[in-house]
Design a protein around this motif. Structure first.
Motif, PDB file in Angstrom:
ATOM      1  N   UNK A   1      -4.998   6.575  -1.976  1.00 14.50           N
ATOM      2  CA  UNK A   1      -4.597   5.332  -2.643  1.00 14.50           C
ATOM      3  C   UNK A   1      -4.210   4.281  -1.611  1.00 14.50           C
ATOM      4  N   UNK A   2      -3.534   4.697  -0.556  1.00 18.16           N
ATOM      5  CA  UNK A   2      -3.101   3.760   0.481  1.00 18.16           C
ATOM      6  C   UNK A   2      -4.280   3.151   1.228  1.00 18.16           C
ATOM      7  N   UNK A   3      -5.424   3.816   1.214  1.00 22.53           N
ATOM      8  CA  UNK A   3      -6.624   3.281   1.868  1.00 22.53           C
ATOM      9  C   UNK A   3      -7.319   2.237   1.007  1.00 22.53           C
ATOM     10  N   UNK A   4      -7.026   2.230  -0.282  1.00 17.77           N
ATOM     11  CA  UNK A   4      -7.662   1.298  -1.206  1.00 17.77           C
ATOM     12  C   UNK A   4      -7.147  -0.121  -0.941  1.00 17.77           C
ATOM     13  N   UNK A   5      -8.052  -1.063  -0.765  1.00 23.75           N
ATOM     14  CA  UNK A   5      -7.655  -2.440  -0.463  1.00 23.75           C
ATOM     15  C   UNK A   5      -7.061  -3.166  -1.668  1.00 23.75           C
TER      16      UNK A   5
ATOM     17  N   UNK B   1       0.826  -1.210   0.000  1.00 29.73           N
ATOM     18  CA  UNK B   1       0.000   0.000   0.000  1.00 29.73           C
ATOM     19  C   UNK B   1       0.863   1.264   0.000  1.00 29.73           C
ATOM     20  N   UNK B   2       1.963   1.228   0.721  1.00 27.74           N
ATOM     21  CA  UNK B   2       2.843   2.398   0.769  1.00 27.74           C
ATOM     22  C   UNK B   2       3.431   2.704  -0.599  1.00 27.74           C
ATOM     23  N   UNK B   3       3.903   1.681  -1.289  1.00 28.07           N
ATOM     24  CA  UNK B   3       4.494   1.909  -2.611  1.00 28.07           C
ATOM     25  C   UNK B   3       3.436   2.321  -3.624  1.00 28.07           C
ATOM     26  N   UNK B   4       2.245   1.766  -3.509  1.00 28.91           N
ATOM     27  CA  UNK B   4       1.165   2.202  -4.393  1.00 28.91           C
ATOM     28  C   UNK B   4       0.852   3.678  -4.166  1.00 28.91           C
ATOM     29  N   UNK B   5       0.747   4.071  -2.892  1.00 27.68           N
ATOM     30  CA  UNK B   5       0.377   5.445  -2.570  1.00 27.68           C
ATOM     31  C   UNK B   5       1.437   6.449  -2.962  1.00 27.68           C
ATOM     32  N   UNK B   6       2.674   6.178  -2.574  1.00 26.22           N
ATOM     33  CA  UNK B   6       3.756   7.124  -2.873  1.00 26.22           C
ATOM     34  C   UNK B   6       4.059   7.141  -4.365  1.00 26.22           C
ATOM     35  N   UNK B   7       4.006   5.970  -4.992  1.00 25.52           N
ATOM     36  CA  UNK B   7       4.308   5.901  -6.428  1.00 25.52           C
ATOM     37  C   UNK B   7       3.209   6.464  -7.297  1.00 25.52           C
ATOM     38  N   UNK B   8       1.951   6.279  -6.875  1.00 23.15           N
ATOM     39  CA  UNK B   8       0.834   6.690  -7.729  1.00 23.15           C
ATOM     40  C   UNK B   8       0.176   7.998  -7.354  1.00 23.15           C
ATOM     41  N   UNK B   9       0.444   8.505  -6.167  1.00 21.25           N
ATOM     42  CA  UNK B   9      -0.203   9.740  -5.728  1.00 21.25           C
ATOM     43  C   UNK B   9       0.656  10.962  -5.978  1.00 21.25           C
TER      44      UNK B   9
ATOM     45  N   UNK C   1      -0.058  14.008  -5.024  1.00 19.62           N
ATOM     46  CA  UNK C   1      -0.114  14.872  -3.846  1.00 19.62           C
ATOM     47  C   UNK C   1      -0.233  14.020  -2.593  1.00 19.62           C
ATOM     48  N   UNK C   2      -0.074  14.651  -1.443  1.00 22.73           N
ATOM     49  CA  UNK C   2      -0.195  13.955  -0.164  1.00 22.73           C
ATOM     50  C   UNK C   2      -1.582  13.342  -0.015  1.00 22.73           C
ATOM     51  N   UNK C   3      -2.613  14.114  -0.335  1.00 20.26           N
ATOM     52  CA  UNK C   3      -3.976  13.630  -0.193  1.00 20.26           C
ATOM     53  C   UNK C   3      -4.251  12.456  -1.126  1.00 20.26           C
TER      54      UNK C   3
END
Length: 257
Positions: free
Chosen positions: A108-112, A91-99, A101-103
């Motif tokens: 993205x990190x909340x997405x299962x 989830x961390x790599x998905x969020x940081x890689x795909x987001x 902005x911070x929000x």
């Protein structure tokens, strides 16, 4: 006796939070305060997880060729924890890689669902773990598994000590608090015991130093990866920290050999 019972309940809460073991507690045995302070026992839970993984590795190594013993050992740890930390890593790599902005990253990190970045990171980390441990001798790999699981939980808790939780809710919210002086004493004691244990089982000082450098490098690098965008940590980020710190420990040990 009352204090011993309090510490026992904190340990059980840590075990319940970090594993999928069927730990049943009565209503009066749970409290938010106990759950918050249970973080001091994360390294001990890590030692137990590492011990299960090491035992699975040892038993399989008696009959099976490499890398099957490490693959089965890794599967055993995944079953025991429910892939709790690995899920956080993905989830961390998905969020940081795909987001951008911070929000966006937090959403993205909340997405299962797992995405491309998370899949690539998870597969890469598991492959590194399997091949690194397979390259170590049996005694070293057993020691590395037990110590790596314990010390990487220390690494994750140190994020709580030195950073801030950036969500109003989430899976780490119940334990995202000040670890406190007593908690730091526990962490220091567990760390010292793990290092002494490695020394007593034949780890040389240079080998131990290289493994610790690898763990610290993993801790720093993964925090640089997510803290720049998030401004702090989430429960997923703690899982990523544990995983990268653990891998760093194994790579550091292998680098010395």
């Amino acid at each position: 006796m009352r204090q011993i019972r309090e510490e026992w309940l904190r340990f059980l809460l840590a075990l319940q939070f970090l594993t999928r073991l069927p730990i049943a507690l009565k209503d009066d045995e749970f409290s938010p305060e106990r759950l918050e302070s249970s973080t001091r026992y994360y390294p001990l839970v890590g030692l137990l997880i590492g011990s299960v993984a090491a035992l699975a590795y040892y038993l399989c190594a008696l009959a099976l060729p490499a890398p099957l013993p490490i693959l089965i050992s890794t599967a055993a740890s995944l079953l025991l924890t429910g892939a709790f930390h690995e899920d956080g890593l993905a989830d961390t790599f998905d969020g940081i890689g795909g987001g951008l902005t911070r929000e966006a990253a937090l959403n993205i990190m909340k997405d299962s669902r797992i995405g491309t970045y998370g899949t690539a990171a998870l597969v890469t980390i598991l492959l590194i773990k399997v091949f690194t441990l397979s390259a170590l001798s049996l005694p070293l790999a057993i020691g590395a598994l037990i110590a790596g699981h314990g010390l990487s939980r220390v690494s994750a808790v140190m994020v709580m000590v030195t950073s801030r939780y950036v969500r109003f809710e989430g899976k780490a919210k119940p334990v995202a608090s000040d670890v406190g002086t007593k908690g730091l004493v526990f962490l220091a004691a567990f760390t010292a015991l793990i290092l002494i244990g490695l020394g007593l089982t034949g780890w040389s000082l240079p080998l131990l130093a290289c493994a610790l450098v690898g763990l610290i490098a993993g801790h720093v690098l993964i925090r640089l990866f997510y803290e720049r965008k998030l401004g702090g940590y989430t429960g997923d980020a703690l899982g990523a920290t544990q995983q990268i710190s653990e891998i760093g420990f194994y790579l550091g040990a292998l680098a010395w050999l």
